[in-house]
Design an enzyme around this catalytic site. Sequence first.
Site, PDB file in Angstrom:
ATOM      1  N   HIS A  76     -69.446 -24.362 -33.653  1.00 33.60           N
ATOM      2  CA  HIS A  76     -68.220 -23.825 -34.256  1.00 33.60           C
ATOM      3  C   HIS A  76     -67.235 -23.322 -33.193  1.00 33.60           C
ATOM      4  O   HIS A  76     -66.029 -23.292 -33.434  1.00 33.60           O
ATOM      5  CB  HIS A  76     -68.546 -22.651 -35.196  1.00 33.60           C
ATOM      6  CG  HIS A  76     -69.003 -23.065 -36.562  1.00 33.60           C
ATOM      7  ND1 HIS A  76     -70.242 -23.595 -36.812  1.00 33.60           N
ATOM      8  CD2 HIS A  76     -68.367 -23.019 -37.769  1.00 33.60           C
ATOM      9  CE1 HIS A  76     -70.368 -23.852 -38.106  1.00 33.60           C
ATOM     10  NE2 HIS A  76     -69.237 -23.513 -38.709  1.00 33.60           N
TER      11      HIS A  76
ATOM     12  N   GLU B  47     -64.536 -21.400 -39.464  1.00 35.73           N
ATOM     13  CA  GLU B  47     -64.434 -21.927 -40.837  1.00 35.73           C
ATOM     14  C   GLU B  47     -63.056 -21.584 -41.422  1.00 35.73           C
ATOM     15  O   GLU B  47     -62.401 -22.424 -42.030  1.00 35.73           O
ATOM     16  CB  GLU B  47     -65.546 -21.333 -41.722  1.00 35.73           C
ATOM     17  CG  GLU B  47     -66.964 -21.730 -41.333  1.00 35.73           C
ATOM     18  CD  GLU B  47     -67.396 -23.108 -41.848  1.00 35.73           C
ATOM     19  OE1 GLU B  47     -66.892 -23.539 -42.898  1.00 35.73           O
ATOM     20  OE2 GLU B  47     -68.239 -23.735 -41.183  1.00 35.73           O
TER      21      GLU B  47
ATOM     22  N   CYS C  95     -72.542 -22.599 -29.710  1.00 39.80           N
ATOM     23  CA  CYS C  95     -72.507 -22.812 -31.161  1.00 39.80           C
ATOM     24  C   CYS C  95     -71.392 -23.824 -31.357  1.00 39.80           C
ATOM     25  O   CYS C  95     -70.292 -23.662 -30.790  1.00 39.80           O
ATOM     26  CB  CYS C  95     -72.189 -21.515 -31.886  1.00 39.80           C
ATOM     27  SG  CYS C  95     -71.764 -21.770 -33.631  1.00 39.80           S
TER      28      CYS C  95
ATOM     29  N   ASP D 209     -74.551 -30.307 -39.631  1.00 40.59           N
ATOM     30  CA  ASP D 209     -74.370 -28.905 -39.222  1.00 40.59           C
ATOM     31  C   ASP D 209     -74.454 -28.040 -40.478  1.00 40.59           C
ATOM     32  O   ASP D 209     -74.481 -28.556 -41.610  1.00 40.59           O
ATOM     33  CB  ASP D 209     -73.008 -28.731 -38.526  1.00 40.59           C
ATOM     34  CG  ASP D 209     -72.784 -27.312 -38.001  1.00 40.59           C
ATOM     35  OD1 ASP D 209     -73.754 -26.659 -37.572  1.00 40.59           O
ATOM     36  OD2 ASP D 209     -71.631 -26.838 -38.021  1.00 40.59           O
ATOM     37  N   SER D 210     -74.422 -26.726 -40.279  1.00 41.23           N
ATOM     38  CA  SER D 210     -74.387 -25.817 -41.428  1.00 41.23           C
ATOM     39  C   SER D 210     -72.999 -25.817 -42.068  1.00 41.23           C
ATOM     40  O   SER D 210     -72.857 -25.527 -43.258  1.00 41.23           O
ATOM     41  CB  SER D 210     -74.713 -24.397 -40.960  1.00 41.23           C
ATOM     42  OG  SER D 210     -73.774 -24.003 -39.978  1.00 41.23           O
TER      43      SER D 210
ATOM     44  N   CYS E 140     -75.524 -28.934 -34.196  1.00 41.91           N
ATOM     45  CA  CYS E 140     -75.686 -27.497 -34.431  1.00 41.91           C
ATOM     46  C   CYS E 140     -76.717 -26.979 -33.434  1.00 41.91           C
ATOM     47  O   CYS E 140     -77.852 -27.475 -33.396  1.00 41.91           O
ATOM     48  CB  CYS E 140     -76.183 -27.285 -35.864  1.00 41.91           C
ATOM     49  SG  CYS E 140     -76.624 -25.575 -36.239  1.00 41.91           S
TER      50      CYS E 140
HETATM   51  N1  DGL Z   1     -72.668 -24.454 -35.823  1.00 39.40           N
HETATM   52  C1  DGL Z   1     -73.939 -23.865 -35.739  1.00 39.40           C
HETATM   53  C2  DGL Z   1     -74.446 -23.781 -34.307  1.00 39.40           C
HETATM   54  O1  DGL Z   1     -74.086 -24.602 -33.502  1.00 39.40           O
HETATM   55  C3  DGL Z   1     -74.335 -22.670 -36.566  1.00 39.40           C
HETATM   56  C4  DGL Z   1     -73.335 -21.783 -37.229  1.00 39.40           C
HETATM   57  C5  DGL Z   1     -73.995 -20.948 -38.327  1.00 39.40           C
HETATM   58  O2  DGL Z   1     -74.229 -21.504 -39.396  1.00 39.40           O
HETATM   59  O3  DGL Z   1     -74.316 -19.777 -38.082  1.00 39.40           O
HETATM   60  O4  DGL Z   1     -75.245 -22.956 -33.984  1.00 39.40           O
END
Ligand code: DGL
Length: 284
Positions: A206, A168, A204, A26-27, A90
């Site tokens: 996150h 985060e 997302c 992931d990012s 992600c």
């Molecule tokens: N967790 C990521 C997603 O599922 C991206 C979050 C990001 O870096 O903007 O899209």
Amino acid sequence: MLTASPRPATQRAMTVAPDAPILFFDSGVGGLSILAPARAALPHAPVVYAADSAGFPYGTKSEAEIAARVPALLGRLVERYRPRLAVIACNTASTIALRHVRAALDIAVVGTVPAIKPAALLSKSRVFGVLGTDATVRQPYVDRLAAEHGADCIVLRHGSAALVELAEAKLRGETLDPAIARTALAGLLDQPGGDRMDVVALACTHFPLVEAELSAAAQALGSGALTFVHGGEGIARRIAFLTQDQPWPDTPPPGIAVFTRLDTDVRALAPALARYGLDRIEPL
Ligand code: DGL
């Protein structure tokens, strides 16, 4: 003439070393919402969790940047860790770069795409939301999923970079501003038809990490009956299926968290990463 024939599945299973890890990518920390159900399903699996902290966030980047960056990074990670399987945990990277990654790697790659199908199945009002990053909610991939599974629904979309930052911050143990989750949710509720929305796909990875904050925001905005859905459990089942014939170690080694940039923000994540079984942190 000799021709190459595909190796039978059992032989392929034999060639997988028991300690070959599953690689999650992931990012940032979002992929932990995918890692957790996968670990629950496969408690003996060695894992490497990779976060592109140098490229974070993805949601505000262009398609071209993501399509170039993600396959290159996964190539380096596969070379270093020799995983049996890679999971792009992600939605942004998957909806933009999944086919490029599959073309670049010679191992199975599981993607994470917006949970539009379960949202459409669950929605009684036939109005549901897709809450993702700005990059994800504008993808043709989302148009296709909405047309395929929610043709009789109003599908509202909203992108929130602030909610990614909130997740985060939560994992760094910081104090959170409840207005961030309220603003993100209002981005869906304030659209035409939003008052009838009963389900929100957390598109997302996150966002499941701040589901409690989103539920509190829904209460505060007078939409307490909202149901949130995401793909974590389905992805865990897919990983279990793809690795069903493969050997695992009796005791899995400590999980590794690898970051493309190690800074103080990453160091602050150490206690949260340890709660997910990631005891070692290293740079890529
Ligand atoms: N967790 C990521 C997603 O599922 C991206 C979050 C990001 O870096 O903007 O899209």
